[in-house]
Motif scaffolding. Structure first.
Motif, short mmCIF file in Angstrom:
data_model
loop_
_atom_site.label_atom_id
_atom_site.label_comp_id
_atom_site.label_asym_id
_atom_site.label_seq_id
_atom_site.Cartn_x
_atom_site.Cartn_y
_atom_site.Cartn_z
N THR A 29 0.40 -0.89 0.11
CA THR A 29 -0.07 0.06 -0.05
C THR A 29 0.81 1.19 0.08
N GLY A 30 2.36 1.35 0.12
CA GLY A 30 3.51 2.24 0.03
C GLY A 30 3.79 2.94 0.81
N THR A 31 4.30 4.00 0.65
CA THR A 31 5.73 4.14 1.55
C THR A 31 5.86 3.52 3.02
N ALA A 32 4.51 3.46 3.78
CA ALA A 32 4.12 3.39 5.17
C ALA A 32 4.25 1.49 5.26
N ASP A 33 4.77 0.55 4.26
CA ASP A 33 5.07 -0.45 4.21
C ASP A 33 6.34 -0.73 4.30
N GLN B 215 7.69 2.41 -17.61
CA GLN B 215 7.77 3.21 -17.03
C GLN B 215 6.41 4.19 -16.77
N PHE B 216 5.68 4.65 -15.72
CA PHE B 216 4.74 5.65 -14.88
C PHE B 216 5.07 6.58 -14.97
N THR B 217 4.52 7.77 -15.07
CA THR B 217 4.84 8.94 -14.60
C THR B 217 3.33 9.89 -14.42
N GLY B 218 3.27 10.81 -13.45
CA GLY B 218 1.90 10.98 -13.15
C GLY B 218 1.41 10.73 -11.87
N ASP B 219 -0.47 11.34 -11.87
CA ASP B 219 -1.21 11.29 -10.94
C ASP B 219 -1.46 9.50 -10.74
N LEU B 220 -0.57 8.68 -10.08
CA LEU B 220 -1.09 7.45 -10.16
C LEU B 220 -2.38 6.88 -9.33
N GLU B 221 -2.80 6.29 -9.72
CA GLU B 221 -3.78 5.01 -8.27
C GLU B 221 -3.63 4.01 -9.51
N ILE B 222 -2.77 2.93 -8.75
CA ILE B 222 -2.24 1.66 -9.12
C ILE B 222 -3.38 0.45 -7.66
N GLN B 223 -3.52 -0.75 -8.85
CA GLN B 223 -4.83 -1.25 -8.21
C GLN B 223 -4.27 -2.40 -8.94
N SER B 224 -3.73 -3.87 -8.32
CA SER B 224 -3.55 -5.29 -8.55
C SER B 224 -3.68 -6.13 -7.36
N SER B 225 -4.24 -7.20 -7.83
CA SER B 225 -4.76 -8.28 -6.44
C SER B 225 -3.59 -8.36 -5.42
N ASP B 226 -2.24 -7.85 -5.35
CA ASP B 226 -1.33 -7.60 -4.79
C ASP B 226 -1.08 -6.34 -4.07
N VAL B 227 -1.27 -4.87 -5.02
CA VAL B 227 -1.19 -3.58 -5.10
C VAL B 227 -2.23 -2.68 -5.36
N ALA B 228 -2.45 -2.15 -3.64
CA ALA B 228 -3.25 -1.04 -3.85
C ALA B 228 -2.71 0.21 -3.31
N LEU B 229 -2.02 0.81 -4.65
CA LEU B 229 -1.80 2.49 -4.15
C LEU B 229 -2.76 3.27 -4.15
N GLU B 230 -3.36 3.96 -4.03
CA GLU B 230 -4.07 5.13 -4.11
C GLU B 230 -3.57 6.32 -4.70
N GLN B 231 -2.31 6.76 -4.35
CA GLN B 231 -1.53 8.26 -4.58
C GLN B 231 0.13 7.57 -4.92
N GLU B 232 0.37 7.63 -5.94
CA GLU B 232 1.66 7.32 -6.49
C GLU B 232 1.91 8.16 -7.79
N VAL B 233 3.59 8.71 -7.74
CA VAL B 233 3.64 9.40 -8.58
C VAL B 233 4.81 8.64 -9.54
N ARG B 234 5.27 7.91 -9.38
CA ARG B 234 5.58 6.87 -10.31
C ARG B 234 5.83 5.58 -10.41
#
Length: 187
Positions: A6-10, A100-119
């Motif tokens: 879920t992001g940087t907290a991990d 390579q993705f850059t921007g205002d990203l939300e990334i979802q998959s079976s193993d990932v839930a990133l509501e706010q990502e930039v790269r």
């Protein structure tokens, strides 16, 4: 990954008075932008290998924003805004390599839930053991051009706003929102 990422907290945190750096080894593709550009902070021969106190917060934030995988992030502790969300969403198709993705990203998959990502560097070859992220498995012989096809002969000028990236179990990537698609030569 055993649980949803879920992001940087991990991630592992390296702190200083003015800026903290978070790092996720599984997301790192070893592009070495950090080591090559700010060696006094990012030195793989030292422990800890990230020492944000060895430079200015502005320099650390600037270099971390060049990390193509999103393995590195910063949080400012001095009241100054840190890395900002880019106003343009860009997807770069790298030859024989990753997306390579850059921007205002939300990334979802079976193993990932990133509501706010930039790269993020997402797997293109299907071999990554850290899907949906690239783990450099493509270096074992994956070949695919970086060519970008124009869809339906249309181009859109809108490239900003939230970009929802859904990586399906079969490896296909669904992208919803405005973005610019480029090959690794900038075309």
């Amino acid at each position: 990954m055993s649980e949803k990422y879920t992001g940087t907290a991990d991630d592992r945190r390296y702190s200083s008075e003015h800026v903290d750096v978070t790092y996720n080894l599984k997301r790192c593709i070893h592009a070495a932008e950090c080591v090559n550009r700010l060696h006094e902070v990012f030195d793989t021969q030292k422990r800890p290998w990230i020492q944000p106190r060895n430079s200015t917060a502005d320099a650390v934030v600037g270099v971390v924003s060049l990390c193509p995988s999103g393995a590195l992030h910063t949080e400012r502790n001095d009241g100054v805004d840190g890395e900002t969300v880019p106003g343009k969403n860009v997807i770069i198709v790298h030859e024989d390599s990753y997306y390579q993705f850059t921007g205002d990203l939300e990334i979802q998959s079976s193993d990932v839930a990133l509501e706010q990502e930039v790269r993020a560097a997402l797997c293109r070859c299907g071999l990554s053991l850290n899907k949906p992220f690239c783990d450099n498995s493509h270096k074992q012989g994956f070949e695919a051009p970086a060519s970008v096809l124009e869809m339906d002969g249309q181009k859109t000028a809108a490239t900003g706003g939230k970009l929802l990236v859904t990586v399906h179990v079969n490896g296909s990537i669904e992208v919803n929102g405005n973005f610019e698609l480029r090959d690794d030569q900038g075309n």
